[in-house]
Design a protein around this motif. Structure first.
Motif, PDB file in Angstrom:
ATOM      1  N   ASP A   1      25.362  76.860  31.222  1.00  0.00           N
ATOM      2  CA  ASP A   1      24.956  77.261  30.043  1.00  0.00           C
ATOM      3  C   ASP A   1      23.724  77.637  29.411  1.00  0.00           C
ATOM      4  O   ASP A   1      22.941  78.140  28.269  1.00  0.00           O
ATOM      5  N   ASN A   2      22.922  76.446  30.236  1.00  0.00           N
ATOM      6  CA  ASN A   2      21.249  76.529  30.114  1.00  0.00           C
ATOM      7  C   ASN A   2      20.412  77.449  31.127  1.00  0.00           C
ATOM      8  O   ASN A   2      19.272  77.430  30.798  1.00  0.00           O
ATOM      9  N   ASP A   3      21.510  78.002  31.970  1.00  0.00           N
ATOM     10  CA  ASP A   3      20.759  78.767  32.641  1.00  0.00           C
ATOM     11  C   ASP A   3      20.082  80.646  32.578  1.00  0.00           C
ATOM     12  O   ASP A   3      21.074  80.741  32.121  1.00  0.00           O
ATOM     13  N   THR A   4      19.103  80.997  33.286  1.00  0.00           N
ATOM     14  CA  THR A   4      18.491  82.137  33.083  1.00  0.00           C
ATOM     15  C   THR A   4      18.487  82.946  34.414  1.00  0.00           C
ATOM     16  O   THR A   4      19.003  82.251  35.298  1.00  0.00           O
ATOM     17  N   ALA A   5      19.695  84.079  34.186  1.00  0.00           N
ATOM     18  CA  ALA A   5      20.270  84.493  35.819  1.00  0.00           C
ATOM     19  C   ALA A   5      19.411  85.704  35.782  1.00  0.00           C
ATOM     20  O   ALA A   5      19.287  86.597  34.955  1.00  0.00           O
TER      21      ALA A   5
ATOM     22  N   SER B   1      12.961  78.461  37.284  1.00  0.00           N
ATOM     23  CA  SER B   1      13.351  78.769  35.493  1.00  0.00           C
ATOM     24  C   SER B   1      14.713  79.724  35.464  1.00  0.00           C
ATOM     25  O   SER B   1      15.171  79.765  34.788  1.00  0.00           O
ATOM     26  N   VAL B   2      14.070  79.741  37.162  1.00  0.00           N
ATOM     27  CA  VAL B   2      16.268  81.028  36.974  1.00  0.00           C
ATOM     28  C   VAL B   2      16.929  80.520  37.882  1.00  0.00           C
ATOM     29  O   VAL B   2      16.691  79.611  38.596  1.00  0.00           O
ATOM     30  N   GLY B   3      18.044  80.412  37.746  1.00  0.00           N
ATOM     31  CA  GLY B   3      18.578  79.813  38.372  1.00  0.00           C
ATOM     32  C   GLY B   3      19.965  81.082  39.358  1.00  0.00           C
ATOM     33  O   GLY B   3      19.377  79.986  40.346  1.00  0.00           O
ATOM     34  N   VAL B   4      19.505  81.932  39.210  1.00  0.00           N
ATOM     35  CA  VAL B   4      19.692  83.047  40.416  1.00  0.00           C
ATOM     36  C   VAL B   4      19.300  83.692  40.431  1.00  0.00           C
ATOM     37  O   VAL B   4      19.292  84.509  39.017  1.00  0.00           O
ATOM     38  N   ILE B   5      19.082  84.934  41.149  1.00  0.00           N
ATOM     39  CA  ILE B   5      19.378  86.545  41.533  1.00  0.00           C
ATOM     40  C   ILE B   5      20.062  87.392  42.174  1.00  0.00           C
ATOM     41  O   ILE B   5      19.683  86.647  43.357  1.00  0.00           O
ATOM     42  N   THR B   6      21.073  87.568  41.838  1.00  0.00           N
ATOM     43  CA  THR B   6      22.094  88.469  42.205  1.00  0.00           C
ATOM     44  C   THR B   6      21.636  89.981  42.528  1.00  0.00           C
ATOM     45  O   THR B   6      20.660  90.775  42.176  1.00  0.00           O
ATOM     46  N   ILE B   7      21.835  90.524  43.391  1.00  0.00           N
ATOM     47  CA  ILE B   7      21.178  92.286  43.995  1.00  0.00           C
ATOM     48  C   ILE B   7      23.127  92.016  44.597  1.00  0.00           C
ATOM     49  O   ILE B   7      23.106  91.971  45.919  1.00  0.00           O
ATOM     50  N   GLY B   8      23.077  93.459  43.997  1.00  0.00           N
ATOM     51  CA  GLY B   8      25.030  94.018  44.312  1.00  0.00           C
ATOM     52  C   GLY B   8      24.821  95.176  44.794  1.00  0.00           C
ATOM     53  O   GLY B   8      24.737  96.149  43.854  1.00  0.00           O
ATOM     54  N   GLN B   9      24.972  95.523  46.399  1.00  0.00           N
ATOM     55  CA  GLN B   9      24.875  96.665  47.012  1.00  0.00           C
ATOM     56  C   GLN B   9      23.390  96.862  47.143  1.00  0.00           C
ATOM     57  O   GLN B   9      23.592  98.686  46.464  1.00  0.00           O
TER      58      GLN B   9
END
Length: 256
Positions: free
Chosen positions: A36-40, A104-112
């Protein structure tokens, strides 16, 4: 530049595109040690099918898309969740570094959505944003409705090809060859790549199928006489009931 996901198409996308099982977000949380400290960042976020549930796992999410109508739906659905919506695409990722800071970013998601992007450049540009054990997640939510190995899908493909006047073969980046290409690109950019899958079953009706098809067309491709097309589709597919879709969500997880 618009890719056609506007107006009625955005409406169909919001209403009929499926979301993702909770196991997808469990996997993201575990692999990238999200807290809960992360930016996505959800890139190509559409109407928020990934963005909104992801906001429950981290401090904040940035949902990015180049289509204003898609973002308008996402913003309405998200309510007061900690999400910032940006009218931007993959080429704008480097501009986030001065804003958010390095690592500074925990994850970058790319969905379809990766098939619309320059994935080689994107994976390279994303690295300075990602903290240790963070990374990029390429997520495909099953095979397109018109390319599945069922009799109803084959009948559907015939109807759509009649509508458009040409064969429909687009996999939207869900095929094995695309996954191999993305995996190679991630590895070349210095990520350690893991693959995970999550399976679920959907039971569809004609409205789901029509809405799914319309959500993948441009506004100019939508049938002029919707009632006539719906009637034709129903008569064509009716002998092939039930309309069951066995979905495999594939996650390509590149750890920085």
């Amino acid at each position: 530049m618009s890719r056609g996901f506007r107006g009625e198409v955005a409406d169909y996308y919001q209403r009929y595109r499926p979301g993702y099982p909770a196991e997808v977000f469990d996997t993201l949380t575990d692999v990238f040690t999200l807290t809960d400290n992360d930016t996505a960042i959800d890139l190509g976020c559409g109407t928020g099918q990934l963005t909104i549930p992801l906001a429950e796992r981290v401090r904040s999410v940035i949902g990015m898309d180049i289509e204003p109508d898609m973002l308008a739906h996402a913003r309405t659905t998200a309510g007061e969740r900690p999400i910032t919506w940006l009218l931007a695409g993959d080429t704008h990722i480097p501009h986030l570094i001065p804003l958010l800071g390095h690592r500074s970013v925990g994850v970058i998601t790319i969905g379809q959505a990766l098939h619309w992007m320059d994935h080689n450049t994107l994976f390279h540009n994303a690295r300075p944003l990602l903290r240790d054990t963070g990374g990029v997640a390429v997520i495909t939510n099953g095979t397109p409705l018109w390319l599945q190995d069922t009799t109803w899908s084959r009948a559907l493909r015939t109807c759509v090809e009649d509508l458009l006047g040409h064969p429909v073969t687009a996999t939207c980046g869900t095929d094995t060859e695309s996954h191999q290409r993305y995996t190679h690109s991630l590895t070349t950019a210095g990520y350690a790549v893991h693959t995970a899958t999550v399976s679920y079953t959907r039971h569809l009706n004609i409205d789901h199928i029509l809405g799914g098809i319309y959500s993948a067309l441009s506004p100019e491709q939508l049938p002029t006489d919707r009632d006539a097309f719906a009637t034709k589709l129903q008569h064509t597919l009716e002998p092939h009931q039930p309309y069951t879709e066995h979905v495999t969500v594939t996650l390509l997880l590149g750890v920085a």
